[in-house]
Design an enzyme around this catalytic site. Sequence first.
Site, PDB file in Angstrom:
ATOM      1  N   PHE B 132      43.218 -10.534  41.358  1.00 48.44           N
ATOM      2  CA  PHE B 132      42.751 -10.994  40.045  1.00 48.44           C
ATOM      3  C   PHE B 132      43.943 -11.454  39.203  1.00 48.44           C
ATOM      4  O   PHE B 132      43.953 -11.323  37.995  1.00 48.44           O
ATOM      5  CB  PHE B 132      41.998  -9.866  39.314  1.00 48.44           C
ATOM      6  N   CYS B 134      46.315 -14.352  40.393  1.00 49.25           N
ATOM      7  CA  CYS B 134      46.886 -15.681  40.631  1.00 49.25           C
ATOM      8  C   CYS B 134      46.630 -16.621  39.451  1.00 49.25           C
ATOM      9  O   CYS B 134      45.484 -16.888  39.109  1.00 49.25           O
ATOM     10  CB  CYS B 134      46.293 -16.276  41.911  1.00 49.25           C
ATOM     11  N   CYS B 341      90.688  -4.294  27.626  1.00 50.61           N
ATOM     12  CA  CYS B 341      90.332  -5.579  26.992  1.00 50.61           C
ATOM     13  C   CYS B 341      91.115  -6.729  27.620  1.00 50.61           C
ATOM     14  O   CYS B 341      92.332  -6.642  27.794  1.00 50.61           O
ATOM     15  CB  CYS B 341      90.628  -5.506  25.491  1.00 50.61           C
ATOM     16  N   CYS B 344      89.216 -11.967  25.595  1.00 52.13           N
ATOM     17  CA  CYS B 344      88.394 -13.190  25.570  1.00 52.13           C
ATOM     18  C   CYS B 344      87.771 -13.402  24.190  1.00 52.13           C
ATOM     19  O   CYS B 344      87.336 -14.499  23.867  1.00 52.13           O
ATOM     20  CB  CYS B 344      87.310 -13.137  26.635  1.00 52.13           C
ATOM     21  N   CYS B 379      74.477  -2.033  17.519  1.00 49.30           N
ATOM     22  CA  CYS B 379      73.419  -2.840  18.146  1.00 49.30           C
ATOM     23  C   CYS B 379      73.627  -3.039  19.648  1.00 49.30           C
ATOM     24  O   CYS B 379      72.734  -3.481  20.347  1.00 49.30           O
ATOM     25  CB  CYS B 379      73.304  -4.190  17.450  1.00 49.30           C
ATOM     26  N   CYS B 386      80.600  -8.270  26.647  1.00 45.36           N
ATOM     27  CA  CYS B 386      81.945  -8.000  27.191  1.00 45.36           C
ATOM     28  C   CYS B 386      81.927  -8.151  28.712  1.00 45.36           C
ATOM     29  O   CYS B 386      81.124  -7.524  29.394  1.00 45.36           O
ATOM     30  CB  CYS B 386      82.395  -6.599  26.813  1.00 45.36           C
TER      31      CYS B 386
END
Lengths: 443, 443
Positions: B132, B134, B341, B344, B379, B386
């Site tokens: 049921f 597709c 680090c 970048c 957040c 990173c």
Amino acid sequence: MAEFSRPQSEEAFEKNFAQIKPLMNETQAYYESSRCLFCYEAPCVNACPTGIDIPLFIRQINTGNALGAAKTIYDANYFGNACGKVCPTEVLCEGACVYIHQDVKAIEIGRLQSFATTKAIVDHEQLFTPGADNGKKVAVIGAGPAGISCACELRLKGYVVDIYEAKEKPSGLTIYGVAPYKIRNEEVLTEVDYLKRQLGFHINYNHPIDSKEIVEQLEEDYGAIFLGIGLGETNNIELPGEDLENCLGAVEYIEALRMRHHEVGFGNKVVVLGAGNTAMDAASESARMGAEKVVLAYRRSKEQMRAYEFEYDLAKSVGVKGLFNVSPIEIVGDGKVEGVKFIRTKNENGKLTTVPNSEFLEPCDMVIRATGQSKLVEFLSNIQGLELDNLDRIKVNYKNYQTTNAQYFAGGDAVNGGVEVVNAVAEGKIAALGIDKFLMSNE
Amino acid sequence: MADLSINFAGIKAPNPFWLASAPPTNSGYQVMKAFDQGWGGAVWKTLGVPVVNVSSRYGGMNYRESRMVGFNNIELITDRPLKDNLKEIEEVKKHFPDHAVIASLMVESREEWHQIIRDCENAGADGLELNFGCPHGMCERGMGSAVGQEPEVLKTIVSWVKEVAQTPVIVKLTPNITDVTEPAVAAKEGNGDAISLINTIQSLMGVDLDNFVCYPNVDGASTNGGYCGPAVKPIALNMIKSCAQHPDVNLPISGIGGIENWRDAVEHILLGAGCVQVCTAVMHYGFGIIREMIPGIDRYMDEKGFKTIDEMVGKALPNTKTWENLNLKYKVVADINEDKCIQCQLCYIACEDGAHQAIGLPDEDSRVPYIIEENCVGCNLCAIVCPVEGCITMERKDDGSQSITWKERTAKGDIPTTFNDPLAGGIGHWIPEPIEALKKGKK
């Protein structure tokens, strides 16, 4: 048995001098461009003398916009294709790649740059249109990277630009002085052609500016003159036997090799005197020409070599042997070079001294002096008020590359003493902007 | 070694890794090969009245160098006669009596359902899966997802099936619906024995920029297909969780969606799946990926002390809550490991432009960014962008002694309710003045 057999044909030469930064295919370029992190204020850009927006052009390659990438590159550097190949990227953009801090291979920026620019060149992509004629004329002396870069920029601004070149080919050391495994002759010429077709500067070949009269005529005919004259012949080292057959200057040897390939003379046992990047090239090239033994002799220690480490590694990888703390005292031979007599040296309280009774003979049949190039002091004395610094480099104001004679601007090896193609390109462009400002404010 | 065997809603299998109903289970040849390599079960390519397919059926979505991050297809159910499929099911079961063979079915009338169920069970199928889900082609004919989107119809058909089915009935659900628990509850009400999800998501794979035709291109036109592959896993996990947590569903769940390795499978299981089904990864790499999946899950179970798959099922469910039940007192702040680090500065620009301006750049000498703790809302964005694993970590700052949820604050009347309510969470949080933006460079 030598690492390389002596090349007897163009094919064999090509094989021995295989490109160390070969052109990427689409897949390689896509994968490699995928790896770029798109750093903020990317260190690679700051490391590029021409300040190419590298993360941008790599992203453009990755999004299937290689021609856009080429535009980004050429906007900053008119020798975008050549620089991708001949720049010492290991110590410039790629040396600044943040991946290195992670012990991950740096992005192959040089090869990506060549990839994008080659596409533009092959596709005859029109990236530039000359500016509307502004009625002013500029003469450029020397069709090397500095001169051509300067000419391109001036054409964008609508100047008529005539380049005077003493030799028969453009691009200076890019074609005459770079090792053949870094770039092929036709690649160099194709890029200059590509620029010329778009921007329409004139190059007068076989046209040396070699007298005061010609100089004065140029001064009368042109509003400004750019000196991209480069350097002269290899310095003499003032040693007995220097005039023997097969004792050559490195710059002259490399030029002959670039022009005549496998047909150039060769040595079986070669001694290269010097330890700068040109010495590394000459040594590598001798090995690739099939020499059985190539010795790189330097009077100071290995650590004090001026050559980039990667250039020494490259020489070592083709079998070149380093011989350090040895000073040549005589080139021995009867008509032809048969050996170099050295004396050993040591560092005593920071001073280089010779070791008594340590003389020895290094047999060889060719000596290549990589002992720096002379400055074109005599020619420059034709220009009134043109001052040189204590190393005989043309003095300029680094803001606009104007010389002490206001009508003259200069860039490239004659100003910086001999650095990289990319530096010459950068300086030629800054000088063009300086010329523009100079001529426009003279109205 | 953990016991990987399962009893899923009455269907036994040597391990929880099943092939989903799709091209890899189109024939007895493929299923037999898969079982031979270690797969525990297979849901046969959907049986029904055979279809006619178009040529050009699949589309892939690549992300940079990763191919097939997403995948879609416009292929329909089996195009082979039922009798051929049944004969092959019988043969597979003869060779692999302990492996699970499930017949996926899609027909229209009650009579057809009854007939095909009897046929499949007679052929030796261990269970039935009702397609049921597709979302392309078949749904235009009132089948597949057209049923899955109508809980009442779905329930009716499940009850028809249960009138004759002797083996367990799995109801396969479509994600192309606002609330997937509605058809899940309907499956339960219709007396289904289990559910499987997710089927593919209705999608267009992209548009060919040169001819304005979507992929896959069928003679200058395309149609929406069903989307799957690694990129859909998060959607699948959420829907599985929703069904697993819904009190009225209470059915075993077969997890489908973005499973490519043992980790993906364990995630599905931890959120409530009793077995998993795989398709895209096999279409990409072949059946051999099972070599990685079985030892992977086995080692994990040993490490965690799980003896059976059942012990793992739903372990992450108690920790998956509604937003209003999360602790508002929990406080994390980003921490940058300066040694790791690589400079970048992606964290800087992500936070600066995309989040909360809580990362600063140091002066000239360093490129290592720093966290402005008082601005950091925790957040996670910087840690996510990173490129160095473990370089940016989120450090807990509250002492863990306090907890209050939105729900609890609502009950206490301690929530902002007016537009300028002093209880607004962002009050006191530093935001730069808009005009400051124009003082920054365009990078």
